[in-house]
Scaffold this active site. Structure first.
Site: not given
Ligand code: AMP
Ligand code: TRP
Length: 335
Positions: A118, A199, A202
């Site tokens: 980041k 991955k 968002k």
């Molecule tokens: P975030 O979108 O980074 O706030 O992530 C929220 C939750 O979703 C966290 O537990 C991440 O580990 C999970 N997560 C985010 N992106 C992925 C992805 N591409 N595949 C699996 N889990 C994800």
């Protein structure tokens, strides 16, 4: 042993309110939240203080908090079984964050891969981005958490949280419950549809890189039909050599409950087009009921009542832990 008043193992997890949830969030993390609430005491947090590690529009942030709370409920988290609340509504997160900041090291924080990616290797970057994992550790330790269900990408942050908790316990006084991460096997890492080496995220700029839980049927279709595959034409699970096809198969398998072997058998001799068309159906059917519930919840008055109630229940647990923490460090008057 620390005295806690738990009757069941306690689960804590958080998600950032930075835009709609995508399939990666759902399959990697939030689906576990729903399963766990049957036999655990679950606390699910909307981490708005983590969101401001990057600039946010204040009005949009509040809307995103409510969007996410509604989505939590729409996928099946029941505010009567679990606690759902907004991080900044419980002051203990910020308080404990500072105490833990004073018990962590720049060396260990510099090693966090999420920070490295980041901050793009710049010499100077926002301090909040650097300290992000400490706030996450505070979230977890504030509730004497036993289990933290998250996607694979959070493994390093969970390890850091365990390290900080153990350090305080061993060098100052036994204060924190040392939590365990819980990572899902299938679907723990859903990849971007346009680039299966990254991955699903968002922050993707290409809208066809992700599928949001609120995407309309047409958008779902477009994104899946455009998804990157390969040129060998065989539907076979092989992450290393066929990352795109394997990612689509993972999504299919987790949503439909069919094993990889069964999918390979049913699509033997068929092309990617057939497989993708069926996957479109599987995703559309899985998301339709979630979207219908979301619409009902999002503008209801009950939503706000549930979040206030969640913050009160979370706050009551946090208060007990904060008193113990302040005693350990000799902070305040100890009243
Ligand atoms: P975030 O979108 O980074 O706030 O992530 C929220 C939750 O979703 C966290 O537990 C991440 O580990 C999970 N997560 C985010 N992106 C992925 C992805 N591409 N595949 C699996 N889990 C994800
Ligand atoms: N860092 C997590 C993510 O990006 C979100 C998060 C913040 C979290 N606090 C947490 C997850 C506490 C689990 C527990 O996905």
């Amino acid at each position: 042993m620390i005295k806690t008043n738990k009757t069941k193992p306690r689960v804590f997890s958080g998600v950032q309110p930075s835009g709609n949830l995508h399939l990666g969030n759902y399959l990697g993390a939030i689906r576990q939240f729903v399963e766990l609430q049957e036999d655990h005491e679950c606390i699910y947090c909307i981490v708005d203080m983590h969101a401001i590690t990057v600039p946010q529009d204040p009005k949009a942030l509040r809307e995103h908090v409510l969007d996410l709370a509604s989505l939590y409920m729409a996928v099946g988290i029941d505010p009567r079984k679990s606690i759902i609340f907004v991080q900044s509504d419980v002051p203990g997160h910020a308080e404990l964050n500072w105490i833990l900041t004073c018990n962590s090291y720049t060396g260990e924080l510099s090693r966090m891969t999420q920070f490295k990616s980041k901050s793009h290797g710049k010499e100077s970057s926002p301090t909040g981005l650097f300290c992000y994992p400490v706030l996450m550790a505070a979230d977890i330790l504030l509730y004497d958490t036993d289990i933290v269900p998250v996607g694979n990408d959070q493994k390093q942050h969970i390890e850091l949280c365990r390290d900080i908790a153990t350090r305080v316990n061993n060098t100052i006084k036994e204060t924190f419950v040392v939590p365990e991460g819980r990572f899902m096997k299938a679907g723990a890492r859903i990849m971007a549809l346009d680039d299966p080496t990254q991955k699903m995220s968002k922050s993707a700029t290409n809208i066809h890189s992700t599928i949001s839980l609120l995407d309309q049927p047409n958008k779902i279709k477009k994104s899946i039909m455009k998804a990157t595959t390969d040129s060998d034409g065989e539907i076979r699970f092989d992450v290393e050599n066929k990352p795109g096809v394997s990612n689509l198969m993972t999504i299919y398998s987790v949503l439909s409950g069919e094993s990889m072997a069964d999918i390979e058998t049913s699509y033997r001799g068929k092309g990617y087009g057939d497989f993708k068309k069926d996957l479109v159906g599987v995703v559309q059917e899985s998301l339709a009921p979630i979207q219908a519930r979301y619409e009902e919840i999002r503008h209801s008055e009950q939503l706000i009542r549930d979040l206030k109630d969640g913050a009160e229940r979370a706050g009551a647990i946090a208060e007990v832990v904060m008193k113990r923490v302040k005693d350990t460090f000799g902070l305040g008057l100890g009243m």
